[in-house]
Scaffold this motif. Structure first.
Motif, PDB file in Angstrom:
ATOM      1  N   LYS A 122       0.759  -1.307  -0.078  1.00 29.78           N
ATOM      2  CA  LYS A 122      -0.034  -0.063   0.062  1.00 29.78           C
ATOM      3  C   LYS A 122       0.924   1.306   0.099  1.00 29.78           C
ATOM      4  N   ASN A 123       2.000   1.264   0.765  1.00 30.52           N
ATOM      5  CA  ASN A 123       2.763   2.462   1.014  1.00 30.52           C
ATOM      6  C   ASN A 123       3.518   2.716  -0.319  1.00 30.52           C
ATOM      7  N   GLU A 124       3.974   1.605  -1.060  1.00 30.53           N
ATOM      8  CA  GLU A 124       4.854   1.878  -2.201  1.00 30.53           C
ATOM      9  C   GLU A 124       3.976   2.186  -3.246  1.00 30.53           C
ATOM     10  N   VAL A 125       2.548   1.829  -3.419  1.00 27.86           N
ATOM     11  CA  VAL A 125       1.745   2.302  -4.293  1.00 27.86           C
ATOM     12  C   VAL A 125       1.643   3.837  -4.064  1.00 27.86           C
ATOM     13  N   PHE A 126       1.374   4.282  -2.985  1.00 31.44           N
ATOM     14  CA  PHE A 126       1.119   5.712  -2.649  1.00 31.44           C
ATOM     15  C   PHE A 126       2.384   6.278  -3.076  1.00 31.44           C
ATOM     16  N   GLN A 127       3.561   6.025  -2.496  1.00 33.31           N
ATOM     17  CA  GLN A 127       4.751   6.633  -2.686  1.00 33.31           C
ATOM     18  C   GLN A 127       5.012   6.834  -4.037  1.00 33.31           C
ATOM     19  N   ASN A 128       4.763   5.995  -4.841  1.00 34.89           N
ATOM     20  CA  ASN A 128       5.278   5.991  -6.276  1.00 34.89           C
ATOM     21  C   ASN A 128       4.316   6.736  -7.179  1.00 34.89           C
ATOM     22  N   LEU A 129       3.056   6.365  -6.999  1.00 35.62           N
ATOM     23  CA  LEU A 129       2.080   6.942  -7.880  1.00 35.62           C
ATOM     24  C   LEU A 129       1.052   7.887  -7.111  1.00 35.62           C
ATOM     25  N   GLY A 130       1.076   8.070  -5.798  1.00 40.08           N
ATOM     26  CA  GLY A 130       0.057   9.050  -5.249  1.00 40.08           C
ATOM     27  C   GLY A 130      -1.319   8.365  -5.123  1.00 40.08           C
ATOM     28  N   MET A 131      -1.408   7.055  -5.517  1.00 41.61           N
ATOM     29  CA  MET A 131      -2.875   6.631  -5.134  1.00 41.61           C
ATOM     30  C   MET A 131      -3.247   5.962  -4.097  1.00 41.61           C
ATOM     31  N   PRO A 132      -4.016   6.386  -3.370  1.00 38.01           N
ATOM     32  CA  PRO A 132      -4.674   5.566  -1.977  1.00 38.01           C
ATOM     33  C   PRO A 132      -5.373   4.264  -2.381  1.00 38.01           C
ATOM     34  N   ILE A 133      -4.985   3.120  -1.756  1.00 41.25           N
ATOM     35  CA  ILE A 133      -5.539   1.847  -1.872  1.00 41.25           C
ATOM     36  C   ILE A 133      -5.920   1.365  -0.490  1.00 41.25           C
ATOM     37  N   SER A 134      -6.810   0.537  -0.652  1.00 33.81           N
ATOM     38  CA  SER A 134      -6.989  -0.159   0.628  1.00 33.81           C
ATOM     39  C   SER A 134      -7.143  -1.659   0.402  1.00 33.81           C
ATOM     40  N   ILE A 135      -6.664  -2.582   1.407  1.00 34.30           N
ATOM     41  CA  ILE A 135      -6.396  -3.911   1.151  1.00 34.30           C
ATOM     42  C   ILE A 135      -7.207  -4.686   2.118  1.00 34.30           C
ATOM     43  N   GLY A 136      -7.744  -5.817   1.487  1.00 31.39           N
ATOM     44  CA  GLY A 136      -8.439  -6.849   2.470  1.00 31.39           C
ATOM     45  C   GLY A 136      -7.853  -8.321   2.183  1.00 31.39           C
ATOM     46  N   VAL A 137      -7.706  -8.981   3.153  1.00 32.44           N
ATOM     47  CA  VAL A 137      -6.909 -10.048   3.010  1.00 32.44           C
ATOM     48  C   VAL A 137      -7.714 -11.242   3.936  1.00 32.44           C
ATOM     49  N   ALA A 138      -7.996 -12.223   3.212  1.00 35.21           N
ATOM     50  CA  ALA A 138      -8.763 -13.436   3.943  1.00 35.21           C
ATOM     51  C   ALA A 138      -8.645 -14.751   3.087  1.00 35.21           C
ATOM     52  N   PRO A 139      -8.987 -15.907   3.799  1.00 40.05           N
ATOM     53  CA  PRO A 139      -8.747 -17.414   3.152  1.00 40.05           C
ATOM     54  C   PRO A 139      -9.478 -17.417   1.872  1.00 40.05           C
ATOM     55  N   THR A 140     -10.465 -16.645   1.607  1.00 41.58           N
ATOM     56  CA  THR A 140     -11.326 -16.693   0.161  1.00 41.58           C
ATOM     57  C   THR A 140     -11.558 -15.472  -0.311  1.00 41.58           C
ATOM     58  N   LYS A 141     -11.814 -15.496  -1.670  1.00 42.32           N
ATOM     59  CA  LYS A 141     -12.078 -14.203  -2.369  1.00 42.32           C
ATOM     60  C   LYS A 141     -13.523 -13.329  -1.651  1.00 42.32           C
ATOM     61  N   ALA A 142     -14.540 -14.154  -1.462  1.00 41.51           N
ATOM     62  CA  ALA A 142     -15.676 -13.433  -0.700  1.00 41.51           C
ATOM     63  C   ALA A 142     -15.373 -12.842   0.511  1.00 41.51           C
ATOM     64  N   LEU A 143     -14.545 -13.506   1.313  1.00 38.50           N
ATOM     65  CA  LEU A 143     -14.075 -12.947   2.612  1.00 38.50           C
ATOM     66  C   LEU A 143     -13.047 -11.772   2.298  1.00 38.50           C
ATOM     67  N   ALA A 144     -12.273 -11.722   1.385  1.00 36.66           N
ATOM     68  CA  ALA A 144     -11.467 -10.674   1.148  1.00 36.66           C
ATOM     69  C   ALA A 144     -12.239  -9.611   0.684  1.00 36.66           C
ATOM     70  N   LYS A 145     -13.393  -9.682  -0.148  1.00 38.12           N
ATOM     71  CA  LYS A 145     -14.026  -8.487  -0.268  1.00 38.12           C
ATOM     72  C   LYS A 145     -14.540  -7.738   0.959  1.00 38.12           C
ATOM     73  N   ILE A 146     -15.159  -8.759   1.940  1.00 37.77           N
ATOM     74  CA  ILE A 146     -15.718  -8.011   3.230  1.00 37.77           C
ATOM     75  C   ILE A 146     -14.621  -7.440   4.082  1.00 37.77           C
ATOM     76  N   ALA A 147     -13.256  -8.048   3.856  1.00 40.84           N
ATOM     77  CA  ALA A 147     -12.167  -7.597   4.870  1.00 40.84           C
ATOM     78  C   ALA A 147     -11.761  -6.180   4.062  1.00 40.84           C
ATOM     79  N   ASN A 148     -11.842  -6.082   2.736  1.00 39.33           N
ATOM     80  CA  ASN A 148     -11.514  -4.773   2.142  1.00 39.33           C
ATOM     81  C   ASN A 148     -12.763  -3.857   2.648  1.00 39.33           C
ATOM     82  N   LYS A 149     -13.835  -4.076   2.832  1.00 41.10           N
ATOM     83  CA  LYS A 149     -14.894  -2.942   3.130  1.00 41.10           C
ATOM     84  C   LYS A 149     -14.456  -2.554   4.603  1.00 41.10           C
TER      85      LYS A 149
END
Length: 416
Positions: A122-149
């Motif tokens: 996240k910090n590298e993307v912001f430092q290099n491009l100035g783009m804020p991002i959010s990241i959700g991590v989980a055992p499955t894609k559906a849970l990763a979506k929720i983690a991102n929220k």
């Protein structure tokens, strides 16, 4: 483990990269031809709804000092590609889900602190491009979506990175997530579930498996398992399009055959260029024309036709020739046309060209198209066919277009 990486207010954030003075200022981005609002910064959401017609909110823009931009897809696409390149450094297993979202799978990262690892990303993307991002991590894609929220909702606590890595966190996240907010559950399904008093994702996971499969088919069962922590939704491979379309509303209604023909040729060539970019060929050209239904005092007419090509092709010359033939079949003089379009179908890989015993495409077209594509990529002025209007560029209404800072030499920032 899976991660969903999502850019925050992507279009607005792209505009802010080169104008830091707009940070924390309300921004809206408009659709093609500046017709309606397709993106809003958080600061603008209180004043304008998504999809609102631009002309109805001009006074609101002035009243609240909202900065308005025409959509600059050249800029947004380039920033997106740069972000995905950085993400690939952290894991080679990536699915580009949309222009501002990507799923990543971490295989062999068992000894990694994925929270710290993703915070570094996240910090590298912001430092290099100035783009804020959010990241959700989980055992499955559906849970990763929720983690991102959760990462987005609770920015101060999570630093916009949240990892669901325990059963306790999974259950807590599901109890927090409303059923209509679950990825893959639309309005119709959420309404049915609410009638059974299923209001949150956790309650959905407590339903019997056989009921889920009976009521919501195998797709619903996969989502159910994903929410339970059992991965069933894998990364999707990039697939080529099955049809490619270029359609436009004409700037002014017209009954001029030459103008309509020129537009059809240009649209056919645009389709052919997209076809070559995905290394494919087409077997069918579909053309349509329409008058303006709102002009009730004028005669109304619309028609379409699909022509089979004698051989699969990706050539500007061949596809435009058959698009003209199709237009000749359906064009009627005396009508004022408002919208025209070309769709190419029957798309297959260019390695699978079906040979025709009695007719085949001039083999020189392949080398010619490669040369044209290379020249067009290098120079701003494209090489055109004589059947196109050589002095005309099809231009959308983009009265508030920002410069293409990263894709046009003339728009590169001057640093003082």
């Amino acid at each position: 483990m899976f991660a969903l990486i999502d850019c925050n207010n992507f279009y607005a954030s792209c505009e802010r990269i080169f104008k830091p003075s707009l940070i924390k200022k309300p921004i809206v981005v408009l659709s093609n031809n500046d017709g309606c609002i397709i993106a809003r910064s958080d600061e603008a959401k209180a004043f304008v709804p998504m999809g609102a017609s631009t002309h109805k909110y001009e006074e609101v823009f002035k009243q609240h000092n909202i900065h308005v931009f025409s959509s600059n897809y050249a800029l947004y696409g380039d920033i997106s590609q740069r972000i995905m390149t950085i993400i690939e450094k952290y894991s080679p297993d990536i699915e580009v889900y949309s222009i501002d979202e990507a799923f990543v799978q971490f295989i062999g990262y068992d000894n990694y602190d994925l929270g710290a690892y993703c915070l570094q990303l996240k910090n590298e993307v912001f430092q290099n491009l100035g783009m804020p991002i959010s990241i959700g991590v989980a055992p499955t894609k559906a849970l990763a979506k929720i983690a991102n929220k959760i990462a987005k909702k609770f920015k101060n606590q999570t630093q916009e990175v949240y990892v669901i890595n325990t059963e306790e966190k999974r259950i807590k996240a599901l109890k927090w997530t409303k059923i209509e907010a679950v990825w893959g559950i639309g309005a119709a399904i959420s309404t049915r579930l609410k009638l059974k008093n299923i209001n949150y994702a956790y309650e959905f996971t407590q339903l019997p498996k056989d009921y889920i499969q009976k009521e919501f088919s195998i797709v619903g069962l996969r989502l159910f398992k994903d929410l339970c922590g059992e991965p069933t939704l894998q990364l999707d491979e990039i697939k080529n399009k099955k049809a490619i379309a270029t359609t436009r509303t004409l700037k002014i209604i017209s009954k001029d055959w030459e103008l309509i023909k020129e537009r059809i040729v240009t649209f056919a060539i645009t389709c052919a260029e997209k076809l070559r970019r995905q290394n494919s060929v087409a077997n069918v050209v579909y053309v349509f024309i329409k008058t303006n239904k709102k002009r009730t005092h004028l005669k109304q007419y619309s028609n379409s036709i699909a022509l089979n090509l004698p051989y699969a092709s990706d050539s500007n010359i061949t596809i435009s020739q058959y698009a003209i033939k199709a237009l000749q079949h359906i064009y009627k003089s005396g009508y004022y046309y408002k919208k025209v379009g070309v769709i190419i179908m029957g798309i297959t890989p260019n390695t699978n060209r079906q040979l025709n015993l009695f007719s085949s495409e001039d083999t020189r077209h392949i080398a010619l198209m490669k040369s044209i594509d290379a020249m067009n990529q290098k120079y701003n002025e494209p090489i055109r066919l004589a059947s196109q209007d050589l002095g005309k560029k099809w231009k959308m209404k983009q009265e508030r277009l920002s410069p293409s800072y990263t894709t046009n030499w003339d728009d590169i920032l001057t640093v003082k």
